[in-house]
Write a protein that holds these residues in place. Sequence first.
Motif, PDB file in Angstrom:
ATOM      1  N   UNK A  26       4.193   4.389  -5.845  1.00  0.00           N
ATOM      2  CA  UNK A  26       3.731   3.775  -4.605  1.00  0.00           C
ATOM      3  C   UNK A  26       2.557   2.828  -4.849  1.00  0.00           C
ATOM      4  N   UNK A  27       1.851   2.999  -5.974  1.00  0.00           N
ATOM      5  CA  UNK A  27       0.706   2.145  -6.300  1.00  0.00           C
ATOM      6  C   UNK A  27       1.076   1.064  -7.317  1.00  0.00           C
ATOM      7  N   UNK A  28       2.346   0.805  -7.487  1.00  0.00           N
ATOM      8  CA  UNK A  28       2.843   0.008  -8.606  1.00  0.00           C
ATOM      9  C   UNK A  28       2.221  -1.390  -8.671  1.00  0.00           C
ATOM     10  N   UNK A  29       2.114  -2.069  -7.524  1.00  0.00           N
ATOM     11  CA  UNK A  29       1.566  -3.432  -7.538  1.00  0.00           C
ATOM     12  C   UNK A  29       0.079  -3.438  -7.849  1.00  0.00           C
ATOM     13  N   UNK A  30      -0.667  -2.504  -7.265  1.00  0.00           N
ATOM     14  CA  UNK A  30      -2.108  -2.425  -7.494  1.00  0.00           C
ATOM     15  C   UNK A  30      -2.419  -2.081  -8.945  1.00  0.00           C
ATOM     16  N   UNK A  31      -1.698  -1.099  -9.496  1.00  0.00           N
ATOM     17  CA  UNK A  31      -1.917  -0.710 -10.885  1.00  0.00           C
ATOM     18  C   UNK A  31      -1.601  -1.878 -11.814  1.00  0.00           C
ATOM     19  N   UNK A  32      -0.486  -2.560 -11.544  1.00  0.00           N
ATOM     20  CA  UNK A  32      -0.116  -3.714 -12.373  1.00  0.00           C
ATOM     21  C   UNK A  32      -1.212  -4.773 -12.353  1.00  0.00           C
ATOM     22  N   UNK A  33      -1.764  -5.033 -11.171  1.00  0.00           N
ATOM     23  CA  UNK A  33      -2.826  -6.042 -11.049  1.00  0.00           C
ATOM     24  C   UNK A  33      -4.078  -5.597 -11.792  1.00  0.00           C
ATOM     25  N   UNK A  34      -4.461  -4.327 -11.632  1.00  0.00           N
ATOM     26  CA  UNK A  34      -5.673  -3.823 -12.284  1.00  0.00           C
ATOM     27  C   UNK A  34      -5.579  -3.861 -13.811  1.00  0.00           C
ATOM     28  N   UNK A 146       3.311  12.676  -2.581  1.00  0.00           N
ATOM     29  CA  UNK A 146       2.840  11.680  -3.535  1.00  0.00           C
ATOM     30  C   UNK A 146       2.634  10.297  -2.953  1.00  0.00           C
ATOM     31  N   UNK A 147       3.624   9.730  -2.254  1.00  0.00           N
ATOM     32  CA  UNK A 147       3.443   8.380  -1.714  1.00  0.00           C
ATOM     33  C   UNK A 147       2.268   8.272  -0.752  1.00  0.00           C
ATOM     34  N   UNK A 148       2.082   9.290   0.102  1.00  0.00           N
ATOM     35  CA  UNK A 148       0.992   9.222   1.074  1.00  0.00           C
ATOM     36  C   UNK A 148      -0.358   9.394   0.395  1.00  0.00           C
ATOM     37  N   UNK A 149      -0.453  10.374  -0.512  1.00  0.00           N
ATOM     38  CA  UNK A 149      -1.706  10.585  -1.247  1.00  0.00           C
ATOM     39  C   UNK A 149      -2.047   9.343  -2.070  1.00  0.00           C
ATOM     40  N   UNK A 150      -1.049   8.838  -2.799  1.00  0.00           N
ATOM     41  CA  UNK A 150      -1.271   7.643  -3.614  1.00  0.00           C
ATOM     42  C   UNK A 150      -1.662   6.449  -2.777  1.00  0.00           C
ATOM     43  N   UNK A 151      -0.993   6.283  -1.629  1.00  0.00           N
ATOM     44  CA  UNK A 151      -1.303   5.158  -0.756  1.00  0.00           C
ATOM     45  C   UNK A 151      -2.711   5.218  -0.198  1.00  0.00           C
ATOM     46  N   UNK A 152      -3.120   6.405   0.273  1.00  0.00           N
ATOM     47  CA  UNK A 152      -4.463   6.568   0.835  1.00  0.00           C
ATOM     48  C   UNK A 152      -5.545   6.321  -0.212  1.00  0.00           C
ATOM     49  N   UNK A 297      15.307   4.937  -5.922  1.00  0.00           N
ATOM     50  CA  UNK A 297      14.789   4.602  -4.603  1.00  0.00           C
ATOM     51  C   UNK A 297      13.282   4.403  -4.641  1.00  0.00           C
ATOM     52  N   UNK A 298      12.584   5.255  -5.395  1.00  0.00           N
ATOM     53  CA  UNK A 298      11.134   5.168  -5.466  1.00  0.00           C
ATOM     54  C   UNK A 298      10.675   3.988  -6.314  1.00  0.00           C
ATOM     55  N   UNK A 299      11.574   3.344  -7.038  1.00  0.00           N
ATOM     56  CA  UNK A 299      11.232   2.103  -7.730  1.00  0.00           C
ATOM     57  C   UNK A 299      11.563   0.891  -6.857  1.00  0.00           C
ATOM     58  N   UNK A 300      12.751   0.882  -6.280  1.00  0.00           N
ATOM     59  CA  UNK A 300      13.224  -0.278  -5.519  1.00  0.00           C
ATOM     60  C   UNK A 300      12.451  -0.448  -4.211  1.00  0.00           C
ATOM     61  N   UNK A 301      12.233   0.642  -3.479  1.00  0.00           N
ATOM     62  CA  UNK A 301      11.590   0.536  -2.163  1.00  0.00           C
ATOM     63  C   UNK A 301      10.158   0.009  -2.259  1.00  0.00           C
ATOM     64  N   UNK A 302       9.288   0.549  -3.147  1.00  0.00           N
ATOM     65  CA  UNK A 302       7.948  -0.050  -3.247  1.00  0.00           C
ATOM     66  C   UNK A 302       7.959  -1.520  -3.674  1.00  0.00           C
ATOM     67  N   UNK A 303       8.896  -1.889  -4.561  1.00  0.00           N
ATOM     68  CA  UNK A 303       8.999  -3.306  -4.942  1.00  0.00           C
ATOM     69  C   UNK A 303       9.340  -4.154  -3.722  1.00  0.00           C
ATOM     70  N   UNK A 304      10.276  -3.684  -2.910  1.00  0.00           N
ATOM     71  CA  UNK A 304      10.670  -4.396  -1.685  1.00  0.00           C
ATOM     72  C   UNK A 304       9.496  -4.510  -0.711  1.00  0.00           C
TER      73      UNK A 304
END
Length: 549
Positions: A26-34, A146-152, A297-304
């Motif tokens: 769920x944090x994929x874009x932020x982690x990639x940027x960091x 996980x998604x909610x904790x990671x997102x928050x 699903x957990x890879x494709x949906x956050x990318x979308x």
Amino acid sequence: MGKWFVLILLSVAQFIMVLDSTVMNVSISTVAHDLGTDISGMQAAITFYALTMAAFMLTGGKLGDRWGRSLAFRIGSIVYGIGSLTTALSPNLTVLMIGWSLVEGLGAVLVIPAIAALAAINYTGRERVVAFAVLGAVTGGAAAAGPLIGGLVTTYSSWRYVFVAEAVVMTLVLIVSGRIKDVPGDRTLKIDLLSVVLSALGLGLLVYGILQSKTWGWFQPLDPPVVNGQPFAPLGISPVAYLILLSIVVLWLFVKRQQQLERSGRVPLLKVSLLRITALRSGLTMFMAQYFAIAALFFVVPVYLQTILGYDALQTGLKILPLSLGLILFSILGSRLSTVRSAQNIGRIGQLTLGLGVLVVFLAVQPELADFAFAAGMFVVGAGFGLLASQLGNVNMSAVSQSDTSEVGGLQGTFQNLGSSFGTAIVGSVFILLLTSGFTAAVEQSETIPDDIRSQVVATASKGAPIISQQQAEDLLTDAGADPESATEIAQLYADTQVESLRQSLFFVFALTVLGLMLSSGLPSTLPVPAASKTDDEDAASAPPASGP
């Protein structure tokens, strides 16, 4: 609470093991940027994390047999905590992959089989059914939370604090783990090193080949590696095909080695004879199919949501929240139903529900998100996952005697993580290949883009289109010298192709989920009440009393 203290402790460890990867997704874009990397780099990290566990899970189970499951649990907790701290402090993708994909993964291969074996040692009869049902529900709850904790945490602080918290929790688990009842390990047990090498090498080659298919192509070479200044594609075939073929040969040698060890009375890394048990074979393959779908699903949906729609980590977590709710509710429901419905019946309903949910999510993914349909689809996916998670662990453990529970725990972890690594690698590869072919075709067919710009874009994109936002694509084109009108048109074509490629990838997941329904025929058609065997009684009698922390 005394009787269930061990289960609570094991559930906390299980929660951390599962939470880890969902937070990263769920944090994929932020982690990639960091870390100064891109989505493809994060896909590799996620895939190799699951691969490390899949490749060494059987070895971890055998080490538990040798050392004792409680000692393996403690050592694994220490290794996992060190990996979590390394991940939290990682300055770049390389350190992240060492800390998360490797060290945490190696800690998990000791902890996960030990959790299953210790649950079987500490509980018998109906209590064991309850224990494995609870662990299944915890697995679902962790994937949901996980998604909610990671997102928050990612949105309001930093994703790094999640991994700091994991290290703290595993330290607390380690401190009180002395209260877990165990049976002595077999110090005379010898682990066949050749089996370890063949297992890890075969699985590693297979998953690495699949992961590289997005760049090198499956059969026709796209952008193969360069060796001595020349593209490496023997006989005009992509290296991926050779890697997969080689992996099959190595895994075949691994199976033959296990059969040879078993016939000679030595201890194999994998008792191949266990796979002749219909219920176990069906339970394990459904485990792999289930986690394939969820990982995809957990890879494709956050990318979308993040790359195409521009959502942040918290917004992504909230969009996935219906899946979390469905997962928790139906994990509890599935655990209760296990006393009145057979695993086969619940498994079929769960697989059908999972497939229906993926189909609804597929329909909801549009250039503009269909919010209600997407939320409904995610809830249904969670419901299907919850029903399956509540059943399969107990099915697998109840299919064998207590002496084989550690082995089955390792097998279960292997199949689970193979499913996760395949889901991320295969569907990620399918998405990028579809995006590459669709985008280049759309640009080639455009009559308004100047010829020189069109040929340059096609030549660059044909080697693998990157996963970036529409605005990033437009900026890159403008920086490369394209006029603003052409840049806008090409970026729009790219965005349209992204959505279509994601939809096609989701339909691919739906099709595989429906096919997975056939696997449920081997699940037990009677109520899953394990009979306490002589081994159970003997082990319980010989087990040392639980000690204090």
